[in-house]
Design a protein around this motif. Structure first.
Motif, PDB file in Angstrom:
ATOM      1  N   LYS A  16     -16.493   2.411  -5.953  1.00 21.92           N
ATOM      2  CA  LYS A  16     -16.459   1.077  -5.151  1.00 21.92           C
ATOM      3  C   LYS A  16     -15.352   0.425  -4.569  1.00 21.92           C
ATOM      4  O   LYS A  16     -16.054  -0.255  -2.928  1.00 21.92           O
ATOM      5  N   GLN A  17     -14.475   1.270  -4.079  1.00 19.74           N
ATOM      6  CA  GLN A  17     -13.627   0.909  -2.689  1.00 19.74           C
ATOM      7  C   GLN A  17     -13.672   2.355  -2.525  1.00 19.74           C
ATOM      8  O   GLN A  17     -12.419   3.196  -3.244  1.00 19.74           O
ATOM      9  N   PRO A  18     -13.081   2.625  -1.016  1.00 19.79           N
ATOM     10  CA  PRO A  18     -12.600   3.745  -0.731  1.00 19.79           C
ATOM     11  C   PRO A  18     -11.445   3.420  -0.348  1.00 19.79           C
ATOM     12  O   PRO A  18     -10.599   2.329  -0.183  1.00 19.79           O
ATOM     13  N   VAL A  19     -10.590   4.847  -0.203  1.00 18.69           N
ATOM     14  CA  VAL A  19      -8.457   4.866  -0.041  1.00 18.69           C
ATOM     15  C   VAL A  19      -8.588   5.153   0.980  1.00 18.69           C
ATOM     16  O   VAL A  19      -8.725   6.562   1.046  1.00 18.69           O
ATOM     17  N   PRO A  20      -7.765   4.748   1.837  1.00 18.84           N
ATOM     18  CA  PRO A  20      -7.090   5.041   2.669  1.00 18.84           C
ATOM     19  C   PRO A  20      -5.998   5.933   2.970  1.00 18.84           C
ATOM     20  O   PRO A  20      -5.700   5.656   1.866  1.00 18.84           O
ATOM     21  N   TRP A  21      -6.040   6.640   2.972  1.00 21.00           N
ATOM     22  CA  TRP A  21      -5.237   8.148   2.994  1.00 21.00           C
ATOM     23  C   TRP A  21      -4.717   7.779   4.142  1.00 21.00           C
ATOM     24  O   TRP A  21      -4.093   9.277   4.856  1.00 21.00           O
ATOM     25  N   ARG A  22      -3.679   6.871   4.146  1.00 20.88           N
ATOM     26  CA  ARG A  22      -2.702   6.956   5.623  1.00 20.88           C
ATOM     27  C   ARG A  22      -1.031   7.392   4.548  1.00 20.88           C
ATOM     28  O   ARG A  22      -0.818   7.934   4.205  1.00 20.88           O
ATOM     29  N   GLY A  23      -0.495   7.832   5.918  1.00 16.91           N
ATOM     30  CA  GLY A  23       0.679   8.478   6.239  1.00 16.91           C
ATOM     31  C   GLY A  23       1.353   7.711   5.138  1.00 16.91           C
ATOM     32  O   GLY A  23       2.415   8.195   4.447  1.00 16.91           O
ATOM     33  N   ASP A  24       1.635   6.360   5.866  1.00 14.81           N
ATOM     34  CA  ASP A  24       2.921   5.262   5.687  1.00 14.81           C
ATOM     35  C   ASP A  24       1.877   5.397   4.227  1.00 14.81           C
ATOM     36  O   ASP A  24       3.344   5.194   2.719  1.00 14.81           O
ATOM     37  N   LEU A  25       0.923   5.433   3.202  1.00 11.89           N
ATOM     38  CA  LEU A  25       1.013   4.667   2.238  1.00 11.89           C
ATOM     39  C   LEU A  25       0.943   6.400   0.952  1.00 11.89           C
ATOM     40  O   LEU A  25       2.016   6.202   0.160  1.00 11.89           O
ATOM     41  N   LEU A  26       0.764   7.766   1.118  1.00 17.98           N
ATOM     42  CA  LEU A  26       0.975   8.696   0.815  1.00 17.98           C
ATOM     43  C   LEU A  26       2.745   8.294   0.327  1.00 17.98           C
ATOM     44  O   LEU A  26       3.242   9.129  -0.255  1.00 17.98           O
ATOM     45  N   ALA A  27       3.922   8.200   1.722  1.00 13.52           N
ATOM     46  CA  ALA A  27       4.760   8.446   1.616  1.00 13.52           C
ATOM     47  C   ALA A  27       5.308   7.134   0.688  1.00 13.52           C
ATOM     48  O   ALA A  27       6.059   7.664  -0.649  1.00 13.52           O
ATOM     49  N   VAL A  28       5.473   6.358   0.192  1.00 19.14           N
ATOM     50  CA  VAL A  28       5.392   4.720  -0.424  1.00 19.14           C
ATOM     51  C   VAL A  28       5.248   5.542  -1.937  1.00 19.14           C
ATOM     52  O   VAL A  28       5.472   5.454  -2.809  1.00 19.14           O
ATOM     53  N   GLN A  29       3.943   6.086  -2.151  1.00 18.48           N
ATOM     54  CA  GLN A  29       3.421   6.915  -3.180  1.00 18.48           C
ATOM     55  C   GLN A  29       4.202   7.454  -3.800  1.00 18.48           C
ATOM     56  O   GLN A  29       4.562   8.124  -4.657  1.00 18.48           O
ATOM     57  N   ALA A  30       4.768   8.464  -2.934  1.00 18.95           N
ATOM     58  CA  ALA A  30       5.673  10.117  -3.202  1.00 18.95           C
ATOM     59  C   ALA A  30       7.027   9.333  -3.501  1.00 18.95           C
ATOM     60  O   ALA A  30       7.728   9.850  -4.321  1.00 18.95           O
ATOM     61  N   TYR A  31       7.064   8.673  -3.327  1.00 17.70           N
ATOM     62  CA  TYR A  31       8.653   7.110  -3.077  1.00 17.70           C
ATOM     63  C   TYR A  31       8.377   7.033  -4.950  1.00 17.70           C
ATOM     64  O   TYR A  31       9.553   7.307  -5.449  1.00 17.70           O
ATOM     65  N   CYS A  32       7.592   6.738  -5.305  1.00 18.58           N
ATOM     66  CA  CYS A  32       7.292   5.716  -6.674  1.00 18.58           C
ATOM     67  C   CYS A  32       7.600   6.891  -6.975  1.00 18.58           C
ATOM     68  O   CYS A  32       7.989   6.327  -8.802  1.00 18.58           O
ATOM     69  N   VAL A  33       6.540   7.810  -6.854  1.00 20.18           N
ATOM     70  CA  VAL A  33       7.328   8.695  -8.467  1.00 20.18           C
ATOM     71  C   VAL A  33       8.174  10.191  -8.592  1.00 20.18           C
ATOM     72  O   VAL A  33       8.360   9.834  -9.102  1.00 20.18           O
ATOM     73  N   LEU A  34       8.883  10.273  -6.963  1.00 18.48           N
ATOM     74  CA  LEU A  34      10.110  10.575  -7.465  1.00 18.48           C
ATOM     75  C   LEU A  34      11.634   9.786  -7.573  1.00 18.48           C
ATOM     76  O   LEU A  34      12.139   9.728  -8.499  1.00 18.48           O
ATOM     77  N   ALA A  35      11.475   9.287  -6.392  1.00 17.30           N
ATOM     78  CA  ALA A  35      13.048   8.260  -6.731  1.00 17.30           C
ATOM     79  C   ALA A  35      12.175   7.409  -7.808  1.00 17.30           C
ATOM     80  O   ALA A  35      13.774   7.155  -8.662  1.00 17.30           O
ATOM     81  N   GLY A  36      11.093   6.579  -8.311  1.00 18.11           N
ATOM     82  CA  GLY A  36      11.421   5.261  -9.139  1.00 18.11           C
ATOM     83  C   GLY A  36      11.054   6.014 -10.059  1.00 18.11           C
ATOM     84  O   GLY A  36      11.438   5.091 -11.509  1.00 18.11           O
ATOM     85  N   GLY A  37      10.547   7.141 -10.365  1.00 20.14           N
ATOM     86  CA  GLY A  37       9.938   8.241 -11.699  1.00 20.14           C
ATOM     87  C   GLY A  37      11.389   9.256 -11.862  1.00 20.14           C
ATOM     88  O   GLY A  37      12.440   9.050 -12.520  1.00 20.14           O
ATOM     89  N   VAL A  38      10.912   9.979 -11.186  1.00 14.11           N
ATOM     90  CA  VAL A  38      11.820  11.240 -11.437  1.00 14.11           C
ATOM     91  C   VAL A  38      13.792  11.802 -11.622  1.00 14.11           C
ATOM     92  O   VAL A  38      13.953  11.104 -12.696  1.00 14.11           O
ATOM     93  N   VAL A  39      13.897  10.543 -10.372  1.00  5.21           N
ATOM     94  CA  VAL A  39      15.232  10.606  -9.984  1.00  5.21           C
ATOM     95  C   VAL A  39      16.211   9.443 -11.054  1.00  5.21           C
ATOM     96  O   VAL A  39      17.244   9.627 -11.860  1.00  5.21           O
ATOM     97  N   ALA A  40      15.321   8.427 -10.861  1.00  6.61           N
ATOM     98  CA  ALA A  40      16.042   7.165 -11.366  1.00  6.61           C
ATOM     99  C   ALA A  40      15.715   7.332 -13.060  1.00  6.61           C
ATOM    100  O   ALA A  40      16.786   6.903 -13.333  1.00  6.61           O
ATOM    101  N   PHE A  41      15.075   7.706 -13.499  1.00  4.68           N
ATOM    102  CA  PHE A  41      15.122   7.828 -15.071  1.00  4.68           C
ATOM    103  C   PHE A  41      16.065   9.049 -15.634  1.00  4.68           C
ATOM    104  O   PHE A  41      16.550   8.828 -16.970  1.00  4.68           O
ATOM    105  N   GLY A  42      16.309   9.882 -14.993  1.00  7.29           N
ATOM    106  CA  GLY A  42      17.242  10.794 -14.903  1.00  7.29           C
ATOM    107  C   GLY A  42      18.495  10.563 -15.014  1.00  7.29           C
ATOM    108  O   GLY A  42      19.221  10.801 -15.962  1.00  7.29           O
ATOM    109  N   LEU A  43      18.452   9.568 -14.021  1.00  8.32           N
ATOM    110  CA  LEU A  43      20.386   8.441 -14.226  1.00  8.32           C
ATOM    111  C   LEU A  43      20.053   8.051 -15.406  1.00  8.32           C
ATOM    112  O   LEU A  43      21.554   7.624 -16.665  1.00  8.32           O
ATOM    113  N   TRP A  44      19.364   7.154 -15.315  1.00  5.35           N
ATOM    114  CA  TRP A  44      19.212   6.340 -16.710  1.00  5.35           C
ATOM    115  C   TRP A  44      19.520   7.069 -17.900  1.00  5.35           C
ATOM    116  O   TRP A  44      20.076   6.637 -19.027  1.00  5.35           O
TER     117      TRP A  44
END
Length: 316
Positions: free
Chosen positions: A211-239
């Motif tokens: 229904k909705q095209p997804v823009p694959w801009r570099g800034d959006l991919l970088a933010v998603q990568a941050y959420c996966v790595l920093a907000g997911g793996v790194v933060a959870f490892g520290l916790w």
């Protein structure tokens, strides 16, 4: 597990870093759902973060020793873990489409109060006063936060109400984590719940893409990568590392800082205003959570191998 004073103090910078990363994660999701479909955003994040956590568990000892999941837990992980987490992330991401990241983070901070009420009738008068006093403070903070939006005729209150529902679903997911924590440690519960949540959401995410095209801009991919790595793996490892050395109630007090870091990230990055209403709500909800952190007669199931209750706070 006891630590020297010096070693114990070294846990604090790690916890503060985790809280800081989660503030950026909440703000990053708010940035993403402006242009990406909300379910697609959550499902891809959980799939990648869950698989990465499983890889860390399988090939390292950073988050504990690897063990295969008992077959009798597979169904429970799909429903108690994956489905509960999927329901939460749908509402959480939708809330972020309609209100500020700091507001949603603050409403999530009230989830320990709903979990406290969920525990049933208090065992004694003192416990009851503490529990219901915490609930009243939390509800007061929610009322202060939501009231200005309710007066708006343009449905701007929708995000606050969805954020409140997300905090209830987060408390529910926490209860499921406690049950699963009888057999698995916190990292295992989160990793297995994440990828299963992504599978639950995959058909919905596919419909969104049609229904909705997804823009694959570099800034959006970088933010998603941050959420996966920093907000997911790194933060959870520290916790998780902190939970292996400190009691959970001590670690969970750092949760009160997540709305503050989210507010700071959102003000700097998304230029969201910091209002007097938000500060007043923060004080009320923070006081309610603090009051509700008192000792209880039954602490429930423990985080396997640590004697601590499992924490689901790694995937806000």
């Amino acid at each position: 597990m006891s630590l020297s004073v010096a070693s114990s103090r070294r846990l604090v910078p790690g916890l503060l870093l985790a809280v800081f990363l989660w503030g950026g994660n909440n703000t990053g999701v708010r940035y993403l759902v402006r242009e990406w479909p909300p379910v697609f955003t959550g499902s891809t994040r959980f799939l990648l973060a869950g698989l990465l956590l499983l890889a860390v568990l399988r090939w390292t000892r950073w988050l504990g020793n690897w063990q295969p999941v008992p077959r009798e837990l597979d169904r429970a992980l799909w429903w108690r873990g994956g489905f509960s987490l999927a329901a939460y992330i749908v509402i959480f991401n939708e809330a972020l489409r309609h209100t500020s990241a700091s507001h949603v983070a603050l409403l999530l901070a009230a989830s320990p109060i709903w979990a406290l009420l969920w525990e049933g009738r208090p065992a004694c008068l003192r416990q009851g006063l503490r529990r219901y006093g915490a609930a009243l403070l939390g509800l007061g903070g929610v009322a202060v936060l939501v009231a200005p939006s309710l007066a708006d005729t343009h449905w701007s209150w929708k995000g606050e109400l969805l954020g409140l529902l997300a905090s209830v679903l987060w408390a529910h997911f926490g209860r499921q984590c406690r049950w699963l924590g009888q057999s698995l440690n916190g990292a295992e519960v989160t990793a297995h719940s994440m990828w299963r949540a992504a599978v639950w959401l995959a058909p919905w995410a596919a419909m969104e893409l049609l229904k909705q095209p997804v823009p694959w801009r570099g800034d959006l991919l970088a933010v998603q990568a941050y959420c996966v790595l920093a907000g997911g793996v790194v933060a959870f490892g520290l916790w998780t590392h902190a939970l292996r050395h400190w009691e959970a109630s001590r670690v969970l007090l750092f949760n009160n800082l997540i709305p503050v870091t989210t507010m700071a990230w959102a003000a700097w990055w998304l230029h969201e205003p910091v209002t007097v209403t938000f500060v007043a709500a923060l004080l009320l909800i923070g006081a309610g959570v603090w009051l509700g952190q008192g000792p209880r007669p039954d602490a429930g199931p423990t985080l396997k191998g640590t004697g601590l209750p499992p924490s689901p706070t790694a995937v806000p």
